[in-house]
Design a protein around this motif. Sequence first.
Motif, short mmCIF file in Angstrom:
data_model
loop_
_atom_site.label_atom_id
_atom_site.label_comp_id
_atom_site.label_asym_id
_atom_site.label_seq_id
_atom_site.Cartn_x
_atom_site.Cartn_y
_atom_site.Cartn_z
N LEU A 77 0.84 -1.20 0.00
CA LEU A 77 0.00 0.00 0.00
C LEU A 77 0.87 1.24 0.00
O LEU A 77 1.85 1.33 0.75
CB LEU A 77 -0.92 0.01 1.23
CG LEU A 77 -1.79 1.24 1.44
CD1 LEU A 77 -2.83 1.36 0.32
CD2 LEU A 77 -2.48 1.17 2.80
N MET A 78 0.52 2.20 -0.85
CA MET A 78 1.13 3.51 -0.86
C MET A 78 0.04 4.55 -1.04
O MET A 78 -0.78 4.44 -1.95
CB MET A 78 2.16 3.63 -1.99
CG MET A 78 2.98 4.93 -1.97
SD MET A 78 2.12 6.38 -2.64
CE MET A 78 2.07 5.98 -4.38
N VAL A 79 0.00 5.54 -0.16
CA VAL A 79 -0.91 6.67 -0.31
C VAL A 79 -0.10 7.95 -0.17
O VAL A 79 0.84 8.02 0.64
CB VAL A 79 -2.07 6.64 0.72
CG1 VAL A 79 -2.96 5.43 0.48
CG2 VAL A 79 -1.54 6.64 2.14
N ALA A 80 -0.44 8.96 -0.97
CA ALA A 80 0.32 10.20 -0.95
C ALA A 80 -0.57 11.34 -1.42
O ALA A 80 -1.53 11.14 -2.17
CB ALA A 80 1.56 10.10 -1.84
N SER A 81 -0.24 12.55 -0.96
CA SER A 81 -0.94 13.74 -1.42
C SER A 81 0.04 14.88 -1.57
O SER A 81 1.11 14.90 -0.94
CB SER A 81 -2.05 14.14 -0.44
OG SER A 81 -1.51 14.67 0.76
N SER A 94 1.69 -0.51 9.15
CA SER A 94 0.72 -1.00 10.13
C SER A 94 -0.62 -1.36 9.48
O SER A 94 -1.45 -2.02 10.11
CB SER A 94 0.48 0.07 11.20
OG SER A 94 -0.07 1.25 10.63
N ALA A 95 -0.83 -0.94 8.23
CA ALA A 95 -2.09 -1.25 7.54
C ALA A 95 -2.01 -2.52 6.71
O ALA A 95 -3.02 -2.97 6.16
CB ALA A 95 -2.49 -0.07 6.64
N LEU A 96 -0.83 -3.12 6.61
CA LEU A 96 -0.66 -4.30 5.75
C LEU A 96 -1.09 -5.57 6.47
O LEU A 96 -0.85 -5.75 7.67
CB LEU A 96 0.79 -4.43 5.31
CG LEU A 96 1.39 -3.24 4.55
CD1 LEU A 96 2.82 -3.55 4.14
CD2 LEU A 96 0.54 -2.88 3.34
N LYS A 117 -8.04 -0.81 11.77
CA LYS A 117 -7.82 0.52 12.33
C LYS A 117 -6.64 1.14 11.59
O LYS A 117 -5.51 0.66 11.67
CB LYS A 117 -7.52 0.44 13.83
CG LYS A 117 -7.33 1.80 14.48
CD LYS A 117 -7.18 1.69 15.98
CE LYS A 117 -6.92 3.06 16.61
NZ LYS A 117 -8.00 4.02 16.32
N PHE A 118 -6.90 2.20 10.85
CA PHE A 118 -5.86 2.82 10.04
C PHE A 118 -5.21 3.98 10.79
O PHE A 118 -5.83 4.61 11.65
CB PHE A 118 -6.44 3.31 8.72
CG PHE A 118 -6.92 2.20 7.83
CD1 PHE A 118 -6.01 1.35 7.22
CD2 PHE A 118 -8.27 2.00 7.61
CE1 PHE A 118 -6.43 0.32 6.40
CE2 PHE A 118 -8.71 0.97 6.79
CZ PHE A 118 -7.79 0.12 6.19
N PRO A 119 -3.95 4.28 10.46
CA PRO A 119 -3.25 5.37 11.16
C PRO A 119 -3.92 6.72 10.97
O PRO A 119 -4.52 6.99 9.92
CB PRO A 119 -1.86 5.35 10.50
CG PRO A 119 -1.72 4.02 9.86
CD PRO A 119 -3.10 3.60 9.47
N ALA A 120 -3.82 7.56 11.99
CA ALA A 120 -4.38 8.91 11.91
C ALA A 120 -3.71 9.72 10.80
O ALA A 120 -4.30 10.68 10.28
CB ALA A 120 -4.22 9.61 13.26
N THR A 121 -2.49 9.34 10.42
CA THR A 121 -1.78 10.05 9.36
C THR A 121 -2.44 9.89 7.99
O THR A 121 -2.10 10.62 7.05
CB THR A 121 -0.32 9.56 9.28
OG1 THR A 121 -0.30 8.12 9.20
CG2 THR A 121 0.47 10.00 10.50
N ILE A 125 -6.03 12.32 3.41
CA ILE A 125 -5.45 11.76 2.17
C ILE A 125 -6.40 10.73 1.56
O ILE A 125 -6.72 10.78 0.38
CB ILE A 125 -4.08 11.12 2.45
CG1 ILE A 125 -3.11 12.14 3.06
CG2 ILE A 125 -3.50 10.54 1.16
CD1 ILE A 125 -1.77 11.55 3.43
N THR A 126 -6.84 9.79 2.39
CA THR A 126 -7.68 8.70 1.89
C THR A 126 -8.55 8.16 3.01
O THR A 126 -8.20 8.27 4.19
CB THR A 126 -6.80 7.57 1.30
OG1 THR A 126 -7.65 6.58 0.71
CG2 THR A 126 -5.95 6.92 2.38
N ASP A 127 -9.68 7.61 2.64
CA ASP A 127 -10.58 6.94 3.59
C ASP A 127 -10.71 5.49 3.15
O ASP A 127 -11.55 5.14 2.33
CB ASP A 127 -11.94 7.63 3.62
CG ASP A 127 -12.90 6.98 4.61
OD1 ASP A 127 -12.45 6.07 5.37
OD2 ASP A 127 -14.08 7.37 4.64
N LEU A 128 -9.85 4.63 3.69
CA LEU A 128 -9.82 3.23 3.26
C LEU A 128 -10.95 2.40 3.85
O LEU A 128 -11.08 1.23 3.51
CB LEU A 128 -8.46 2.62 3.61
CG LEU A 128 -7.28 3.23 2.86
CD1 LEU A 128 -5.98 2.58 3.29
CD2 LEU A 128 -7.46 3.12 1.35
N THR A 129 -11.76 2.99 4.72
CA THR A 129 -12.95 2.27 5.17
C THR A 129 -13.92 2.06 4.01
O THR A 129 -14.77 1.18 4.05
CB THR A 129 -13.66 3.01 6.31
OG1 THR A 129 -14.16 4.27 5.83
CG2 THR A 129 -12.72 3.26 7.48
#
Length: 269
Positions: A77-81, A94-96, A117-121, A125-129
């Motif tokens: 997983l990679m997310v960026a803004s 921690s999301a893997l 539970k995804f990191p607050a960071t 950027i994204t809502d993976l829920t």
Amino acid sequence: MQRSLIAIALLLACALPAAAQTTYAPSGDTLRFRQVTQAKITLTSPQGEIPVTIEHRALVSVVRTKGDSARAWFDSLMVASSSPAGDLRPATDSALRTPYLLTFDPRGRVRVVQVPKFPATFEGITDLTRQFDDFFLRLPDKPLAIGLAWSDSATRSDTTNGRTSQWATNVDYRVERDTVVGGVPALIVGMKQRVRVNGEGPVPNQPMRATVVLEGTDDGFVVFAPRAGRMLGRRHQGSLQGDIFLKGGQGEMRMKQAYSYTGTVDAVR
């Protein structure tokens, strides 16, 4: 003689199997997909335009288990803004391999039962829920065949961490033609989707709340293999426009928002 021929014809017709409804394959194999989404957001304020770009790249695994149950997780997983405020690319370790619990029926209707539970960071950027709200093709109650057309609609709502959101979609599908992907016979299903989004919640790192209303369209196609009962790929692009209202201790502000994106999903062997 004529009656005998009719009787034989009826017996033969009864003996032939009915056309099987197209469904997703039953439980067993782990399905893996490579997903890439790129989005551009433009906020228009009294001071001018504020551009934001977002990128999401992932390797996603899904396995259907007993009944309509399923599990899913990110293998990578990679997310960026990027915005005038700076660039963000939070750690995702921690999301893997932390599972979602889903219901996944044979026609591809997916409902999220439990999310990691995804990191607050990730906020802002994204809502993976919402990862699986619109991931799989939702199949009709008839066998797929070239020329078949059908419609589907869905409404999803959520309240998490002080945020509320509601998505309403209406989709028109049509089977356009056949194809072959990696030696697997498949069909290309065109889709045109109308989308409306409402949301309300706190603004990350700011003492204010935001209300968002967006409407637009999402067009593309899905590649589905009926015999294998698997989605092999998807391409789509969308464009939504609307307003965002900000309210805080310093007053209120209204801005225009334009949101465009492209997305690809490819099955990985």
